[in-house]
Design an enzyme around this catalytic site. Structure first.
Site, PDB file in Angstrom:
ATOM      1  N   GLY A 130      86.712  60.274  35.613  1.00 45.01           N
ATOM      2  CA  GLY A 130      85.867  61.386  34.535  1.00 45.01           C
ATOM      3  C   GLY A 130      86.871  61.913  33.560  1.00 45.01           C
ATOM      4  O   GLY A 130      86.588  63.130  32.969  1.00 45.01           O
ATOM      5  N   SER A 131      87.850  61.291  32.950  1.00 43.83           N
ATOM      6  CA  SER A 131      88.767  61.927  31.962  1.00 43.83           C
ATOM      7  C   SER A 131      87.899  62.062  30.738  1.00 43.83           C
ATOM      8  O   SER A 131      88.058  63.194  29.886  1.00 43.83           O
ATOM      9  CB  SER A 131      89.815  60.933  31.553  1.00 43.83           C
ATOM     10  OG  SER A 131      89.516  59.641  30.931  1.00 43.83           O
ATOM     11  N   HIS A 184      81.742  53.086  24.984  1.00 42.92           N
ATOM     12  CA  HIS A 184      82.496  51.692  25.334  1.00 42.92           C
ATOM     13  C   HIS A 184      83.544  51.322  24.821  1.00 42.92           C
ATOM     14  O   HIS A 184      83.755  51.615  23.647  1.00 42.92           O
ATOM     15  CB  HIS A 184      81.247  50.675  24.823  1.00 42.92           C
ATOM     16  CG  HIS A 184      81.397  49.219  25.279  1.00 42.92           C
ATOM     17  ND1 HIS A 184      80.955  48.989  26.680  1.00 42.92           N
ATOM     18  CD2 HIS A 184      81.711  48.280  24.631  1.00 42.92           C
ATOM     19  CE1 HIS A 184      81.428  47.638  26.781  1.00 42.92           C
ATOM     20  NE2 HIS A 184      81.816  47.339  25.652  1.00 42.92           N
ATOM     21  N   LEU A 207      71.715  50.771  34.002  1.00 45.75           N
ATOM     22  CA  LEU A 207      70.583  51.438  34.216  1.00 45.75           C
ATOM     23  C   LEU A 207      69.226  50.808  33.638  1.00 45.75           C
ATOM     24  O   LEU A 207      69.261  49.799  32.715  1.00 45.75           O
ATOM     25  CB  LEU A 207      70.635  53.022  33.257  1.00 45.75           C
ATOM     26  CG  LEU A 207      71.807  53.585  33.918  1.00 45.75           C
ATOM     27  CD1 LEU A 207      71.882  54.915  32.869  1.00 45.75           C
ATOM     28  CD2 LEU A 207      71.247  54.235  35.298  1.00 45.75           C
ATOM     29  N   THR A 217      92.950  57.284  24.696  1.00 39.92           N
ATOM     30  CA  THR A 217      93.315  58.496  23.987  1.00 39.92           C
ATOM     31  C   THR A 217      92.445  58.716  22.930  1.00 39.92           C
ATOM     32  O   THR A 217      92.093  59.826  22.724  1.00 39.92           O
ATOM     33  CB  THR A 217      94.722  58.417  23.582  1.00 39.92           C
ATOM     34  OG1 THR A 217      95.018  57.587  22.793  1.00 39.92           O
ATOM     35  CG2 THR A 217      95.828  58.136  24.804  1.00 39.92           C
ATOM     36  N   GLU A 258      68.741  47.721  26.231  1.00 39.66           N
ATOM     37  CA  GLU A 258      69.630  46.413  25.961  1.00 39.66           C
ATOM     38  C   GLU A 258      70.974  47.094  26.274  1.00 39.66           C
ATOM     39  O   GLU A 258      71.422  48.006  25.585  1.00 39.66           O
ATOM     40  CB  GLU A 258      69.489  45.724  24.701  1.00 39.66           C
ATOM     41  CG  GLU A 258      70.279  44.649  24.622  1.00 39.66           C
ATOM     42  CD  GLU A 258      70.449  43.726  23.294  1.00 39.66           C
ATOM     43  OE1 GLU A 258      69.583  44.118  22.360  1.00 39.66           O
ATOM     44  OE2 GLU A 258      71.084  42.822  23.212  1.00 39.66           O
ATOM     45  N   LEU A 259      71.798  46.577  27.212  1.00 41.28           N
ATOM     46  CA  LEU A 259      73.082  47.066  27.515  1.00 41.28           C
ATOM     47  C   LEU A 259      73.943  47.053  26.262  1.00 41.28           C
ATOM     48  O   LEU A 259      74.342  46.049  25.431  1.00 41.28           O
ATOM     49  CB  LEU A 259      73.722  45.895  28.695  1.00 41.28           C
ATOM     50  CG  LEU A 259      75.010  46.553  29.042  1.00 41.28           C
ATOM     51  CD1 LEU A 259      74.937  47.784  29.953  1.00 41.28           C
ATOM     52  CD2 LEU A 259      75.349  45.504  29.947  1.00 41.28           C
ATOM     53  N   GLU A 304      89.227  57.543  22.892  1.00 39.72           N
ATOM     54  CA  GLU A 304      88.139  57.800  23.364  1.00 39.72           C
ATOM     55  C   GLU A 304      87.893  59.420  23.721  1.00 39.72           C
ATOM     56  O   GLU A 304      86.722  60.049  23.361  1.00 39.72           O
ATOM     57  CB  GLU A 304      87.679  57.063  24.710  1.00 39.72           C
ATOM     58  CG  GLU A 304      87.540  55.655  24.759  1.00 39.72           C
ATOM     59  CD  GLU A 304      87.664  55.011  26.322  1.00 39.72           C
ATOM     60  OE1 GLU A 304      86.946  55.489  27.152  1.00 39.72           O
ATOM     61  OE2 GLU A 304      88.081  53.875  26.559  1.00 39.72           O
TER      62      GLU A 304
HETATM   63  C1  GRF Z   1      86.937  54.468  29.987  1.00 41.66           C
HETATM   64  O1  GRF Z   1      87.818  53.095  29.582  1.00 41.66           O
HETATM   65  C2  GRF Z   1      85.511  54.308  29.503  1.00 41.66           C
HETATM   66  O2  GRF Z   1      85.773  53.673  28.211  1.00 41.66           O
HETATM   67  C3  GRF Z   1      84.864  53.425  30.347  1.00 41.66           C
HETATM   68  O3  GRF Z   1      85.329  53.987  31.614  1.00 41.66           O
HETATM   69  C4  GRF Z   1      86.519  54.298  31.618  1.00 41.66           C
HETATM   70  C5  GRF Z   1      86.955  55.267  32.405  1.00 41.66           C
HETATM   71  O4  GRF Z   1      86.569  56.484  31.657  1.00 41.66           O
HETATM   72  N1  GRF Z   1      83.320  53.638  29.969  1.00 41.66           N
HETATM   73  P1  GRF Z   1      86.882  57.715  32.703  1.00 41.66           P
HETATM   74  O5  GRF Z   1      88.189  58.148  32.501  1.00 41.66           O
HETATM   75  O6  GRF Z   1      86.105  57.792  33.853  1.00 41.66           O
HETATM   76  O7  GRF Z   1      85.971  58.697  31.568  1.00 41.66           O
END
Ligand code: GRF
Length: 195
Positions: free
Chosen positions: A12-13, A109, A93, A172, A143-144, A174
């Site tokens: 969950g970062s 993503h 989903l 970083t 669509e994924l 993201e």
């Molecule tokens: C990240 O690389 C994100 O792009 C992908 O999941 C990974 C972990 O994300 N969707 P987080 O640290 O759980 O937010």
């Protein structure tokens, strides 16, 4: 104030950055952090940040996605979010779940979509000899990994990079991209952001 629910599966970062940005900026309210995995480290982080949490373990449902999603919908509906952010959420989903949230569900993503939808994005970029990688925030459609792109950050691939070192560098970006896109999204600004 727009109500934002965040779906996670792991550490969950990205969720932490979104919650901290909303709490600092006061432009939206984080109303729920919801995980499909009871062991997700992000649940404790959300609790420490004072955000209500819920867990719907997908495992008891096996391949019955519809049954899992019907259960997932309960805490989500109760939180009555205006916007849903998928942040490291690792379950696909179904269109039936996504459709009612069309236009107000976002995902991050770890690739420069439309390149590399799906998994193992960094290894695929390395295998292709790409000079740069990156991340994309997009609207979720049935669509994924294919919805309208709201933001992108380009990240240089460095000599000797492994999938792990590249993933760490992209992460970083993201953490900067997702909050910046959410701020614009809740302000109804749909102009694509390029960091
Ligand atoms: C990240 O690389 C994100 O792009 C992908 O999941 C990974 C972990 O994300 N969707 P987080 O640290 O759980 O937010």
């Amino acid at each position: 104030m727009k109500r934002v629910a965040i779906l996670i599966s792991g550490g969950g970062s990205n969720m932490v950055r979104l919650v901290e940005d909303m709490q600092a900026g006061g432009y939206a309210a984080p109303v729920l952090v919801l995980s499909n995995d009871p062991s997700a480290g992000g649940i404790a982080k959300a609790e420490r940040l004072g955000v209500p949490t819920a867990v719907v373990d997908h495992r008891p449902f096996g391949k019955d996605r519809a049954a899992f999603e019907a259960e997932l919908l309960k805490p989500l509906a109760a939180a009555a979010p205006d916007v849903i952010c998928l942040a490291g959420f690792m379950r696909v989903l179904t269109p039936a779940f996504v459709r009612p949230f069309a236009g107000r569900m976002l995902n991050i993503h770890p690739s420069l979509l439309p390149k590399y939808p799906g998994l193992h994005t960094h290894q695929r970029a390395l295998d292709a000899g790409d000079a740069e990688a990156g991340c994309t925030v997009h609207e979720v459609t049935p669509e994924l990994d294919a919805g309208p792109i709201l933001g992108q950050a380009r990240v240089p691939v460095e000599a000797g990079d492994s999938a792990d070192t590249l993933a760490a560098r992209v992460l970083t970006f993201e953490h900067r991209l997702y909050p910046a896109v959410l701020r614009r999204f809740v302000a109804d600004n749909r102009e694509t952001l390029f960091l």
